[in-house]
Write a protein that holds these residues in place. Structure first.
Motif, PDB file in Angstrom:
ATOM      1  N   TRP A 117       0.750  -1.243  -0.111  1.00  0.00           N
ATOM      2  CA  TRP A 117      -0.058   0.027   0.100  1.00  0.00           C
ATOM      3  C   TRP A 117       0.691   1.304  -0.020  1.00  0.00           C
ATOM      4  O   TRP A 117       0.716   2.270  -0.912  1.00  0.00           O
ATOM      5  N   PHE A 118       1.848   1.398   0.756  1.00  0.00           N
ATOM      6  CA  PHE A 118       2.629   2.457   1.315  1.00  0.00           C
ATOM      7  C   PHE A 118       3.423   2.813  -0.303  1.00  0.00           C
ATOM      8  O   PHE A 118       3.402   3.799  -0.718  1.00  0.00           O
ATOM      9  N   ASP A 119       3.755   1.914  -0.541  1.00  0.00           N
ATOM     10  CA  ASP A 119       4.875   2.024  -2.065  1.00  0.00           C
ATOM     11  C   ASP A 119       3.883   2.555  -3.167  1.00  0.00           C
ATOM     12  O   ASP A 119       4.141   3.375  -4.256  1.00  0.00           O
ATOM     13  N   GLY A 120       2.757   1.827  -3.214  1.00  0.00           N
ATOM     14  CA  GLY A 120       1.785   2.233  -4.142  1.00  0.00           C
ATOM     15  C   GLY A 120       1.288   3.572  -4.125  1.00  0.00           C
ATOM     16  O   GLY A 120       1.289   4.345  -5.182  1.00  0.00           O
ATOM     17  N   ALA A 121       1.069   4.043  -3.140  1.00  0.00           N
ATOM     18  CA  ALA A 121       0.702   5.480  -2.595  1.00  0.00           C
ATOM     19  C   ALA A 121       1.656   6.424  -3.312  1.00  0.00           C
ATOM     20  O   ALA A 121       1.553   7.374  -3.946  1.00  0.00           O
ATOM     21  N   LEU A 122       3.047   5.810  -2.866  1.00  0.00           N
ATOM     22  CA  LEU A 122       4.096   6.829  -3.205  1.00  0.00           C
ATOM     23  C   LEU A 122       4.250   6.748  -4.754  1.00  0.00           C
ATOM     24  O   LEU A 122       4.636   7.799  -5.056  1.00  0.00           O
ATOM     25  N   ALA A 123       4.113   5.716  -5.257  1.00  0.00           N
ATOM     26  CA  ALA A 123       4.251   5.813  -6.719  1.00  0.00           C
ATOM     27  C   ALA A 123       3.200   6.319  -7.582  1.00  0.00           C
ATOM     28  O   ALA A 123       3.386   7.177  -8.475  1.00  0.00           O
ATOM     29  N   VAL A 124       1.942   6.333  -6.924  1.00  0.00           N
ATOM     30  CA  VAL A 124       0.852   6.828  -7.574  1.00  0.00           C
ATOM     31  C   VAL A 124       0.487   8.337  -7.027  1.00  0.00           C
ATOM     32  O   VAL A 124       0.264   9.148  -8.332  1.00  0.00           O
ATOM     33  N   PHE A 125       0.350   8.770  -6.253  1.00  0.00           N
ATOM     34  CA  PHE A 125       0.063  10.088  -5.921  1.00  0.00           C
ATOM     35  C   PHE A 125       1.093  11.019  -5.748  1.00  0.00           C
ATOM     36  O   PHE A 125       0.836  12.277  -6.109  1.00  0.00           O
ATOM     37  N   PHE A 126       2.447  10.661  -5.106  1.00  0.00           N
ATOM     38  CA  PHE A 126       3.050  11.822  -4.746  1.00  0.00           C
ATOM     39  C   PHE A 126       3.556  12.480  -5.892  1.00  0.00           C
ATOM     40  O   PHE A 126       3.639  13.733  -5.866  1.00  0.00           O
ATOM     41  N   PRO A 127       4.168  11.423  -6.833  1.00  0.00           N
ATOM     42  CA  PRO A 127       4.681  12.250  -8.333  1.00  0.00           C
ATOM     43  C   PRO A 127       3.560  13.423  -8.889  1.00  0.00           C
ATOM     44  O   PRO A 127       3.749  14.301  -9.181  1.00  0.00           O
ATOM     45  N   LEU A 128       2.082  13.101  -8.713  1.00  0.00           N
ATOM     46  CA  LEU A 128       1.302  13.791  -9.176  1.00  0.00           C
ATOM     47  C   LEU A 128       1.369  15.208  -8.355  1.00  0.00           C
ATOM     48  O   LEU A 128       1.103  16.336  -8.863  1.00  0.00           O
ATOM     49  N   MET A 129       1.497  15.024  -7.045  1.00  0.00           N
ATOM     50  CA  MET A 129       1.355  16.205  -6.215  1.00  0.00           C
ATOM     51  C   MET A 129       2.549  17.102  -6.452  1.00  0.00           C
ATOM     52  O   MET A 129       2.318  18.322  -6.708  1.00  0.00           O
ATOM     53  N   PHE A 130       3.862  16.201  -6.693  1.00  0.00           N
ATOM     54  CA  PHE A 130       4.974  17.020  -7.031  1.00  0.00           C
ATOM     55  C   PHE A 130       4.744  17.859  -8.423  1.00  0.00           C
ATOM     56  O   PHE A 130       5.230  19.271  -8.308  1.00  0.00           O
ATOM     57  N   ALA A 131       4.239  17.256  -9.309  1.00  0.00           N
ATOM     58  CA  ALA A 131       3.979  17.818 -10.596  1.00  0.00           C
ATOM     59  C   ALA A 131       3.302  19.112 -10.477  1.00  0.00           C
ATOM     60  O   ALA A 131       3.370  20.186 -11.014  1.00  0.00           O
ATOM     61  N   THR A 132       2.015  19.094  -9.644  1.00  0.00           N
ATOM     62  CA  THR A 132       1.242  19.909  -9.556  1.00  0.00           C
ATOM     63  C   THR A 132       1.841  21.121  -8.996  1.00  0.00           C
ATOM     64  O   THR A 132       1.643  22.416  -9.270  1.00  0.00           O
ATOM     65  N   ALA A 133       2.583  21.012  -7.864  1.00  0.00           N
ATOM     66  CA  ALA A 133       3.291  22.039  -7.169  1.00  0.00           C
ATOM     67  C   ALA A 133       4.194  22.779  -8.167  1.00  0.00           C
ATOM     68  O   ALA A 133       4.161  23.817  -8.008  1.00  0.00           O
ATOM     69  N   THR A 134       4.992  21.879  -9.173  1.00  0.00           N
ATOM     70  CA  THR A 134       5.959  22.489  -9.850  1.00  0.00           C
ATOM     71  C   THR A 134       5.303  23.431 -10.688  1.00  0.00           C
ATOM     72  O   THR A 134       5.482  24.648 -11.032  1.00  0.00           O
ATOM     73  N   LEU A 135       4.129  22.790 -11.568  1.00  0.00           N
ATOM     74  CA  LEU A 135       3.510  23.482 -12.444  1.00  0.00           C
ATOM     75  C   LEU A 135       2.663  24.854 -11.927  1.00  0.00           C
ATOM     76  O   LEU A 135       2.724  25.989 -12.623  1.00  0.00           O
ATOM     77  N   LEU A 136       2.341  24.774 -10.786  1.00  0.00           N
ATOM     78  CA  LEU A 136       1.667  26.027 -10.161  1.00  0.00           C
ATOM     79  C   LEU A 136       2.720  26.875  -9.767  1.00  0.00           C
ATOM     80  O   LEU A 136       2.369  28.251 -10.155  1.00  0.00           O
ATOM     81  N   ILE A 137       3.775  26.740  -9.669  1.00  0.00           N
ATOM     82  CA  ILE A 137       5.023  27.701  -9.305  1.00  0.00           C
ATOM     83  C   ILE A 137       5.221  28.321 -10.603  1.00  0.00           C
ATOM     84  O   ILE A 137       5.286  29.584 -10.920  1.00  0.00           O
ATOM     85  N   TYR A 138       5.570  27.419 -11.604  1.00  0.00           N
ATOM     86  CA  TYR A 138       5.982  27.971 -13.031  1.00  0.00           C
ATOM     87  C   TYR A 138       4.889  28.708 -13.895  1.00  0.00           C
ATOM     88  O   TYR A 138       5.109  29.523 -14.421  1.00  0.00           O
ATOM     89  N   GLY A 139       3.786  28.239 -13.429  1.00  0.00           N
ATOM     90  CA  GLY A 139       2.505  28.658 -14.131  1.00  0.00           C
ATOM     91  C   GLY A 139       2.418  30.059 -13.821  1.00  0.00           C
ATOM     92  O   GLY A 139       1.669  31.112 -14.806  1.00  0.00           O
ATOM     93  N   VAL A 140       2.836  30.853 -12.638  1.00  0.00           N
ATOM     94  CA  VAL A 140       2.780  32.118 -12.453  1.00  0.00           C
ATOM     95  C   VAL A 140       3.291  33.154 -13.659  1.00  0.00           C
ATOM     96  O   VAL A 140       2.862  34.115 -13.939  1.00  0.00           O
ATOM     97  N   ARG A 141       4.396  32.481 -14.141  1.00  0.00           N
ATOM     98  CA  ARG A 141       5.154  33.411 -15.050  1.00  0.00           C
ATOM     99  C   ARG A 141       4.487  33.326 -16.604  1.00  0.00           C
ATOM    100  O   ARG A 141       4.964  34.422 -17.374  1.00  0.00           O
ATOM    101  N   ASP A 142       3.676  32.528 -16.807  1.00  0.00           N
ATOM    102  CA  ASP A 142       3.027  32.372 -18.241  1.00  0.00           C
ATOM    103  C   ASP A 142       3.675  32.384 -19.298  1.00  0.00           C
ATOM    104  O   ASP A 142       3.898  33.204 -20.099  1.00  0.00           O
ATOM    105  N   ASP A 143       4.664  31.563 -19.184  1.00  0.00           N
ATOM    106  CA  ASP A 143       5.821  31.598 -20.173  1.00  0.00           C
ATOM    107  C   ASP A 143       5.875  30.129 -20.535  1.00  0.00           C
ATOM    108  O   ASP A 143       6.255  29.033 -20.008  1.00  0.00           O
TER     109      ASP A 143
END
Ligand SMILES: Nc1ncnc2c1ncn2[C@@H]1O[C@H](COP(=O)(O)OP(=O)(O)OP(=O)(O)O)[C@@H](O)[C@H]1O
Ligand SMILES: [Mg+2]
Lengths: 322, 257
Positions: B23-49
């Motif tokens: 379970w733990f590894d599954g969650a790590l593999a499935v959800f975490f990367p999407l959360m990280f991607a979300t955070a990254t894109l939100l930060i970069y999205g501010v610049r509209d570049d």
């Protein structure tokens, strides 16, 4: 030919205690153990908790390096020829760890078949055979996490036999198995000897050792204190025979009186419901039954019997000698 | 040879089963990367570049693979020890590397899944369409990332277990890795003294190869460096693995009890 040869094996453990002021303490777990196991022999290693049985086994199966001393398995040194030793031995320990919980029994066996180099063509038949032998046929596709302790133990045994090892090290293999399963396990172990395997067995069940072992070594505090056939060990102890007398309402004075009879080494009283069973350990060739009964005059006496000392009597005396 | 291949395949398949059902590894593999991607894109999205979004989108995709491998690989042997299987693996006449490599390859496979999941997530949630000039080169680069990350994971597995708290070491490696490998910021913007450290991780080169192939450049030089580096780590790891087992036999650290 000698299958296992241990010469003056020693192993010290260093453990650290304390968090801030670290002090190293040394434990001498095995202190100069030597023995030989012949091919086709079933050798028992008995001893109290912490005596050094598991440590001795781990040195023989190459999981621990001896602090000093040497050992050979089928002529291969356990320090220098590690690979050769590992290919020829099987190892089963008691308890429910050592399996991949998330995999089925079948997958566990498949995995270890690969690790232990079972030829692919033979795997399927071999696994089927072993599952049948340990009574897990039909449940092999279930995940191990749902297995009971005994089922795990059986799976362990199957795992240890996968690569058809010549020498088997069984460290308390019957722990947690129900009486019927334990009996089957004993039959299995005996059948391994019939096909020419060599087995080193540790157990805390004396009847098991008595029934199975050709020879036994008793180890205490890292040293072997006695070695021989179960018969030899029973003769080694000073107890010649054990007299058991069932009584109803025996007094303490009478018990002390019995202890004074020449030839009686000790008297123990075991309460069994209404009755007290007097257990008299007697010296060899002492005839005490008549004398005892005459001193119990006035006490209601039930059955009286004489039995040979069991391996357990011998064991208890050997490990509690000071 | 055939036997070796079969052994690798069986171990790979079964280890993949172990990881995906945990379970733990599954969650790590499935959800975490999407959360990280979300955070990254939100930060970069501010610049509209769009250039910056392309950079962040690609980085976030590979980042999940790094996290998954790093965290699980560095606690691999500790877990085996807890499960009591480490002794049995060591007592087997098969070398440690032959058992660990299929396991880290299985982790990389999960990593490949996170790459695909992240790219789809970026597209559906953020409407970010990554510009990929050459799909064959892009796929090759991603596969090379997965392979070399498995080799690096093997190295992590045998070095991390030296320390009792190997799990936290894995966690500790995760975030510096994001910076060092150039997932979220270009390596060139790091201080000079950190560059050698960045270059010593195969994933830095793999990331560069992925960016090159997406941008229409040639990834071959980066791929070569990344493969050579990855193999070097694997060779080093198999040497260290042998040392590790010897030391464990001397100090009685294979079993918990
Ligand atoms: N890894 C270790 N580190 C420190 N001490 C150890 C280690 N392994 C065993 N010991 C110590 O060595 C001694 C012998 O232990 P061992 O496990 O060999 O006993 P045993 O005869 O198998 O006992 P049991 O019947 O309980 O299984 C014990 O005092 C134990 O505490
Ligand atoms: Mg033990």
């Amino acid at each position: 030919m000698t299958a296992v040869e241990a010469r003056d094996l020693r192993r010290t453990f260093r453990t650290r205690t304390g968090v801030l002021r670290r002090t190293a303490t040394e434990v001498e777990a095995v202190r100069g153990v030597s023995f030989d196991i012949q091919r086709g022999e079933l050798f028992g290693l008995l001893g109290p908790n912490g005596a050094g049985k598991t440590t001795t086994i781990k040195m023989l199966i190459t999981l621990l390096l001896p602090t000093s001393g040497t050992a050979r398995v089928l002529g291969h040194d356990v320090v220098a020829d590690v690979r050769e030793v590992r290919r020829r031995i099987g190892y089963v320990f008691g308890g429910d760890r050592g399996l991949y919980e998330r995999l089925s029994a079948l997958d566990n066996l498949r995995y270890f078949s690969e690790l232990y180099g079972v030829p692919p063509r033979e795997q399927k038949a071999r696994i089927g055979e072993l599952l049948e032998m340990v009574g897990l046929t039909g449940r092999e596709r279930e995940r191990v996490e749902g297995f009971s302790r005994g089922m795990r133990q059986r799976l362990h045994i199957a795992r240890g036999l996968l690569h058809d090892p010549e020498v088997l090290f069984l460290d308390e293999p019957s722990i947690g198995i129900d009486p019927v399963g334990a009996r089957e396990l004993r039959a299995t172990i005996a059948s391994l000897i019939d096909v020419g395997k060599t087995v080193l067995l540790t157990t805390h069940y004396m009847f098991e050792a008595d029934e199975l072992c050709d020879r036994i070594a008793v180890i205490r505090a890292g040293e072997i204190v006695a070695e021989g056939t179960p018969g030899d060990l029973k003769r080694l102890v000073t107890v010649g025979s054990v007299v058991e007398i069932e009584t109803y309402g025996v007094g303490e004075a009478a018990v002390a009186d019995l202890g004074a009879i020449t030839g009686v080494q000790s008297v123990a009283v075991e309460e069994r419901g209404q009755m007290q069973v007097l257990i008299l350990h007697c010296a060899r060739d002492a005839e005490v039954t008549q004398a005892a009964l005459s001193r119990l005059d006035g006490v209601r006496v039930g059955r009286v019997g004489t039995r040979e000392p069991t391996l357990e009597d011998a064991y208890v005396e050997l490990v509690s000698r000071t | 040879m055939k036997q070796l291949l079969r052994q690798q395949l069986v171990c790979y398949r079964l280890q993949l089963k172990v990881i995906t059902t945990s379970w733990f590894d599954g969650a790590l593999a499935v959800f975490f990367p999407l959360m990280f991607a979300t955070a990254t894109l939100l930060i970069y999205g501010v610049r509209d570049d769009p250039e910056a979004m392309q950079f962040a989108g690609l980085g976030a995709a590979i980042m999940g693979m790094w996290t998954c491998q790093g965290v699980i690989a560095s606690s691999l042997l500790t877990r085996e020890r807890w499960a009591g299987t480490l002794e049995l693996v060591v007592a087997a006449p098969t070398s440690m590397g032959r058992v660990l490599v299929p396991t880290t390859l299985a982790l990389s496979t999960i990593g490949l899944y996170t790459v695909v999941a992240t790219i789809l997530w970026e597209r559906w949630v953020f409407g970010l369409e990554l510009r990929i000039e050459s799909w064959p080169l892009f796929v090759t680069s991603v596969l090379a990332s997965a392979l070399t990350l498995a080799q690096f994971g093997f190295f992590l597995a045998v070095t991390a277990v030296r320390y009792r708290a190997s799990w936290s070491l894995g966690a500790a490696l995760e975030y510096p890795g994001w910076l060092l490998c150039g997932f979220v910021i270009p390596v060139a913007t790091l201080p000079d003294w950190l560059h050698p450290l960045s270059w010593s991780i195969p994933t830095t080169w793999a990331m560069e190869a992925v960016r090159e192939s997406a941008g229409g450049g040639s990834p071959w030089r980066d791929l070569l460096v990344c493969l050579v580096l990855g193999s070097a780590y694997a060779v080093l790891a198999s040497f260290l693995g042998r040392q590790l087992v010897d030391s464990a036999r001397r100090h009685a650290t294979l079993a918990l009890t």
